[in-house]
Each structure stands twice: as C-alpha cells, then as structure tokens.
Design an enzyme around this catalytic site. Sequence first.
Site, PDB file in Angstrom:
ATOM      1  N   ARG A 150       0.239   7.382   8.076  1.00 56.46           N
ATOM      2  CA  ARG A 150       0.556   6.267   7.194  1.00 56.46           C
ATOM      3  C   ARG A 150       0.918   5.008   7.961  1.00 56.46           C
ATOM      4  O   ARG A 150       1.219   3.974   7.353  1.00 56.46           O
ATOM      5  CB  ARG A 150       1.746   6.661   6.347  1.00 56.46           C
ATOM      6  CG  ARG A 150       1.440   6.701   4.874  1.00 56.46           C
ATOM      7  CD  ARG A 150       2.652   7.259   4.225  1.00 56.46           C
ATOM      8  NE  ARG A 150       2.714   6.965   2.862  1.00 56.46           N
ATOM      9  CZ  ARG A 150       2.557   7.910   1.933  1.00 56.46           C
ATOM     10  NH1 ARG A 150       2.278   9.142   2.253  1.00 56.46           N
ATOM     11  NH2 ARG A 150       2.697   7.583   0.681  1.00 56.46           N
ATOM     12  N   ARG A 153       8.386  11.940 -11.343  1.00 61.92           N
ATOM     13  CA  ARG A 153       8.925  11.862  -9.985  1.00 61.92           C
ATOM     14  C   ARG A 153       9.962  10.747  -9.872  1.00 61.92           C
ATOM     15  O   ARG A 153       9.774   9.687 -10.470  1.00 61.92           O
ATOM     16  CB  ARG A 153       7.784  11.615  -8.990  1.00 61.92           C
ATOM     17  CG  ARG A 153       7.398  12.848  -8.213  1.00 61.92           C
ATOM     18  CD  ARG A 153       6.133  12.667  -7.437  1.00 61.92           C
ATOM     19  NE  ARG A 153       6.138  11.548  -6.488  1.00 61.92           N
ATOM     20  CZ  ARG A 153       5.141  11.266  -5.666  1.00 61.92           C
ATOM     21  NH1 ARG A 153       4.066  12.033  -5.658  1.00 61.92           N
ATOM     22  NH2 ARG A 153       5.194  10.239  -4.839  1.00 61.92           N
ATOM     23  N   LYS A 181      -5.077  10.367  -4.341  1.00 62.64           N
ATOM     24  CA  LYS A 181      -5.270  11.214  -3.139  1.00 62.64           C
ATOM     25  C   LYS A 181      -5.004  12.693  -3.458  1.00 62.64           C
ATOM     26  O   LYS A 181      -5.783  13.563  -3.101  1.00 62.64           O
ATOM     27  CB  LYS A 181      -4.329  10.769  -1.998  1.00 62.64           C
ATOM     28  CG  LYS A 181      -4.527   9.337  -1.561  1.00 62.64           C
ATOM     29  CD  LYS A 181      -3.621   8.952  -0.412  1.00 62.64           C
ATOM     30  CE  LYS A 181      -2.146   8.943  -0.741  1.00 62.64           C
ATOM     31  NZ  LYS A 181      -1.739   7.968  -1.780  1.00 62.64           N
ATOM     32  N   ARG A 231       2.177   9.308 -14.716  1.00 63.90           N
ATOM     33  CA  ARG A 231       2.076  10.593 -14.007  1.00 63.90           C
ATOM     34  C   ARG A 231       3.217  11.527 -14.387  1.00 63.90           C
ATOM     35  O   ARG A 231       4.368  11.131 -14.499  1.00 63.90           O
ATOM     36  CB  ARG A 231       2.106  10.380 -12.498  1.00 63.90           C
ATOM     37  CG  ARG A 231       2.151  11.725 -11.754  1.00 63.90           C
ATOM     38  CD  ARG A 231       1.823  11.632 -10.316  1.00 63.90           C
ATOM     39  NE  ARG A 231       2.651  10.680  -9.600  1.00 63.90           N
ATOM     40  CZ  ARG A 231       2.422  10.333  -8.345  1.00 63.90           C
ATOM     41  NH1 ARG A 231       1.388  10.834  -7.695  1.00 63.90           N
ATOM     42  NH2 ARG A 231       3.203   9.470  -7.746  1.00 63.90           N
ATOM     43  N   ARG A 291       6.856   0.692  -2.770  1.00 60.77           N
ATOM     44  CA  ARG A 291       5.889   1.604  -2.130  1.00 60.77           C
ATOM     45  C   ARG A 291       4.564   0.888  -1.871  1.00 60.77           C
ATOM     46  O   ARG A 291       3.931   1.076  -0.831  1.00 60.77           O
ATOM     47  CB  ARG A 291       5.649   2.835  -3.030  1.00 60.77           C
ATOM     48  CG  ARG A 291       6.816   3.797  -3.031  1.00 60.77           C
ATOM     49  CD  ARG A 291       6.757   4.778  -4.183  1.00 60.77           C
ATOM     50  NE  ARG A 291       5.607   5.648  -4.172  1.00 60.77           N
ATOM     51  CZ  ARG A 291       5.224   6.382  -5.209  1.00 60.77           C
ATOM     52  NH1 ARG A 291       5.905   6.342  -6.340  1.00 60.77           N
ATOM     53  NH2 ARG A 291       4.170   7.169  -5.114  1.00 60.77           N
TER      54      ARG A 291
HETATM   55  P1  AP5 Z   1      -2.301  11.163  -7.657  1.00 57.66           P
HETATM   56  O1  AP5 Z   1      -3.503  11.958  -7.339  1.00 57.66           O
HETATM   57  O2  AP5 Z   1      -1.009  11.875  -7.850  1.00 57.66           O
HETATM   58  O3  AP5 Z   1      -2.167   9.952  -6.626  1.00 57.66           O
HETATM   59  P2  AP5 Z   1      -1.694   9.948  -5.109  1.00 57.66           P
HETATM   60  O4  AP5 Z   1      -2.546   8.953  -4.392  1.00 57.66           O
HETATM   61  O5  AP5 Z   1      -1.624  11.328  -4.568  1.00 57.66           O
HETATM   62  O6  AP5 Z   1      -0.259   9.309  -5.347  1.00 57.66           O
HETATM   63  P3  AP5 Z   1       1.141   9.545  -4.671  1.00 57.66           P
HETATM   64  O7  AP5 Z   1       2.082   8.697  -5.470  1.00 57.66           O
HETATM   65  O8  AP5 Z   1       1.490  10.994  -4.541  1.00 57.66           O
HETATM   66  O9  AP5 Z   1       0.903   8.926  -3.289  1.00 57.66           O
HETATM   67  P4  AP5 Z   1       1.946   8.446  -2.338  1.00 57.66           P
HETATM   68  O10 AP5 Z   1       1.120   8.224  -1.138  1.00 57.66           O
HETATM   69  O11 AP5 Z   1       2.758   7.283  -2.764  1.00 57.66           O
HETATM   70  O12 AP5 Z   1       3.019   9.635  -2.338  1.00 57.66           O
HETATM   71  P5  AP5 Z   1       3.394  10.757  -1.296  1.00 57.66           P
HETATM   72  O13 AP5 Z   1       3.808  11.910  -2.055  1.00 57.66           O
HETATM   73  O14 AP5 Z   1       2.374  10.898  -0.231  1.00 57.66           O
HETATM   74  O15 AP5 Z   1      -2.618  10.320  -8.981  1.00 57.66           O
HETATM   75  C1  AP5 Z   1      -1.639   9.503  -9.582  1.00 57.66           C
HETATM   76  C2  AP5 Z   1      -1.772   9.587 -11.119  1.00 57.66           C
HETATM   77  O16 AP5 Z   1      -3.018   9.013 -11.508  1.00 57.66           O
HETATM   78  C3  AP5 Z   1      -1.791  11.027 -11.668  1.00 57.66           C
HETATM   79  O17 AP5 Z   1      -1.133  11.042 -12.906  1.00 57.66           O
HETATM   80  C4  AP5 Z   1      -3.284  11.339 -11.851  1.00 57.66           C
HETATM   81  O18 AP5 Z   1      -3.497  12.261 -12.894  1.00 57.66           O
HETATM   82  C5  AP5 Z   1      -3.847   9.969 -12.193  1.00 57.66           C
HETATM   83  N1  AP5 Z   1      -5.204   9.759 -11.699  1.00 57.66           N
HETATM   84  C6  AP5 Z   1      -5.704  10.090 -10.475  1.00 57.66           C
HETATM   85  N2  AP5 Z   1      -6.986   9.717 -10.359  1.00 57.66           N
HETATM   86  C7  AP5 Z   1      -7.318   9.134 -11.559  1.00 57.66           C
HETATM   87  C8  AP5 Z   1      -8.512   8.543 -12.055  1.00 57.66           C
HETATM   88  N3  AP5 Z   1      -9.626   8.453 -11.326  1.00 57.66           N
HETATM   89  N4  AP5 Z   1      -8.497   8.042 -13.323  1.00 57.66           N
HETATM   90  C9  AP5 Z   1      -7.346   8.095 -14.082  1.00 57.66           C
HETATM   91  N5  AP5 Z   1      -6.191   8.664 -13.658  1.00 57.66           N
HETATM   92  C10 AP5 Z   1      -6.177   9.163 -12.410  1.00 57.66           C
HETATM   93  O19 AP5 Z   1       4.668  10.064  -0.590  1.00 57.66           O
HETATM   94  C11 AP5 Z   1       5.875   9.857  -1.296  1.00 57.66           C
HETATM   95  C12 AP5 Z   1       6.894   9.249  -0.346  1.00 57.66           C
HETATM   96  O20 AP5 Z   1       7.137  10.170   0.746  1.00 57.66           O
HETATM   97  C13 AP5 Z   1       6.472   7.947   0.340  1.00 57.66           C
HETATM   98  O21 AP5 Z   1       6.781   6.816  -0.459  1.00 57.66           O
HETATM   99  C14 AP5 Z   1       7.303   7.984   1.624  1.00 57.66           C
HETATM  100  O22 AP5 Z   1       8.642   7.617   1.383  1.00 57.66           O
HETATM  101  C15 AP5 Z   1       7.298   9.464   1.974  1.00 57.66           C
HETATM  102  N6  AP5 Z   1       6.179   9.836   2.882  1.00 57.66           N
HETATM  103  C16 AP5 Z   1       5.191  10.736   2.625  1.00 57.66           C
HETATM  104  N7  AP5 Z   1       4.359  10.833   3.681  1.00 57.66           N
HETATM  105  C17 AP5 Z   1       4.846   9.974   4.615  1.00 57.66           C
HETATM  106  C18 AP5 Z   1       4.404   9.617   5.917  1.00 57.66           C
HETATM  107  N8  AP5 Z   1       3.297  10.149   6.468  1.00 57.66           N
HETATM  108  N9  AP5 Z   1       5.131   8.701   6.592  1.00 57.66           N
HETATM  109  C19 AP5 Z   1       6.252   8.143   6.073  1.00 57.66           C
HETATM  110  N10 AP5 Z   1       6.716   8.440   4.843  1.00 57.66           N
HETATM  111  C20 AP5 Z   1       6.009   9.351   4.126  1.00 57.66           C
END
Ligand code: AP5
Length: 214
Positions: free
Chosen positions: A88, A160, A13, A127, A171
């Site tokens: 979410r 991270r 994402k 990552r 997660r």
């Molecule tokens: P990346 O693009 O970083 O993936 P992402 O989907 O953004 O992953 P996140 O782990 O950031 O998502 P998340 O939803 O768990 O975390 P968030 O920060 O929102 O890609 C991942 C890796 O893969 C990278 O190394 C990239 O280079 C590689 N990659 C990407 N595409 C690729 C491809 N096509 N081929 C090969 N490699 C590729 O949330 C973190 C925490 O915050 C949650 O667990 C929760 O506790 C809290 N939180 C955040 N928002 C909320 C909410 N709305 N409600 C409740 N809790 C929340």
Amino acid sequence: MKVILLGAPASGKGTQTKLLLSKLNVPHVSTGNILRENIANGTELGLKAKEYMDQGLLVPDELILGIAEERLSRDDCKAGFVLDGFPRTIHQAKALDEILEKFGVHLDAVVDIEVAESFLYNRITGRRACPLCGETYHITDLMPKVDGKCDKCGADLITRADDTREVFGKRLEEYKNLTAPLIDFYKEKGLLKTVVSNNIVEDVHNEILKVLGI
Ligand code: AP5
C-alpha cells in the site's frame, strides 16, 4: 499465479479476489483481514493497528511488513496468492520485492481496479460484513438472502467501524497520497493491468479474467 489487486478503498478488491479464487487454487492474502482478526482477538498488534484504522490512516509499515512476510512464507503461498490491500506504499512494494526474491518467486501481474469516486461512497456506506467468516454484502447491490444475516454462516452482519463517511474520507486521502503512486511503480515494471469497476460485479470479474489471460 501471484497477483496483486490494487485499488481505492471499496473499489471491490475483496469482492473480486473471492471470485478470482474460484478460478485459481491459491490463498487470499488480505492485510486488512489479518489486522481485523488481530483486533477481534485483542492481540498487541491488533490494539496498535486499531488506533490507526479507526482514524482511516494506514498502519505503519513496520507493523505491516512482519505480518505480510509471515503470511507469504506459509506453504499454501508456494503455488501462488492473491494479495488484497498489500502493498500500500512504495516502501511496502519494495519490501515485497525483497521478500519474494528471498523466496525465489516473482509477481505475474498487478491488477488496478479503477472506480469513479462517485461510486465509492455508496459502496462504503452500503457495505455489510460478516464478523465471523468475513463475507461482504451490499444493502442494494449484493444483498444477503435473509436480511442482515450472512448467507454462508448465518451470523448477524455488521457495518465495519471504518465505513463511516468521515473515516472513509481519510482512507481515500491516504489512498491518493500513499497508495496511488504504486500504479506508476508497477507500470514501469511492466506488470500493471487496469480494469474499470463502474460495472456490475460479474462484468468486472470477467474483465479481470481477460487481462490475466485466464
Ligand atoms: P469490497 O470488495 O469490500 O471493496 P474493497 O476494495 O475490498 O474495500 P475495503 O474497504 O476492504 O478496502 P480497503 O483497502 O480500504 O480496506 P482493507 O481492509 O484492506 O467492496 C466494497 C462494497 O462495494 C461491498 O459492499 C461490495 O459488495 C460492493 N461492490 C464491490 N464491487 C461492486 C460492483 N462492481 N458494483 C457494485 N457494488 C460493488 O484495510 C482497512 C484498513 O486496514 C486500512 O484503512 C488501513 O488502516 C489498514 N491496512 C490494511 N492493509 C494495510 C497495509 N498494507 N498497510 C497499511 N495499513 C493497512
């Protein structure tokens, strides 16, 4: 354009949002990034959120909804936004509808990024993230030019805190139980577009542009 990118943790994402922003002149609204900034700054919200994030649990809706509404109310969101990681839960999605209605705007599309589960563990454990500018890399698939250093600002890259296998398992469970139901929620509203992200980053980007008609 007002778009949500939906998908499992590590589905891409954040990576795809950044590419999309090179085509759309709108802000990247990531609740995960906002929470991590609060943790880094030691705010009360950050301290509360960290307890949940460290365990791989979703942060309670009452903490999230306030920060989401505050961010979406800023002037830079008037022309549009890409929402990454929000909503979410069904409750957050309904609250988002109310926020947008209050602002007199509506969503254009929700892009669900689907990835085979077997890819996710490699993405999460490989990552590396920049603690200063938030840029993300992957140790084999998206390497920085200089090992361990951010291309954009030169800071030392980190893993991270929630990118361990154990926390990631939780997660993913949270995603399946609480976030995946949004796929049907937005399908019923006629907003859902699906892309498969088992391919290289550029191919996924092109697919997203195609489904958004850009
Ligand atoms: P990346 O693009 O970083 O993936 P992402 O989907 O953004 O992953 P996140 O782990 O950031 O998502 P998340 O939803 O768990 O975390 P968030 O920060 O929102 O890609 C991942 C890796 O893969 C990278 O190394 C990239 O280079 C590689 N990659 C990407 N595409 C690729 C491809 N096509 N081929 C090969 N490699 C590729 O949330 C973190 C925490 O915050 C949650 O667990 C929760 O506790 C809290 N939180 C955040 N928002 C909320 C909410 N709305 N409600 C409740 N809790 C929340």
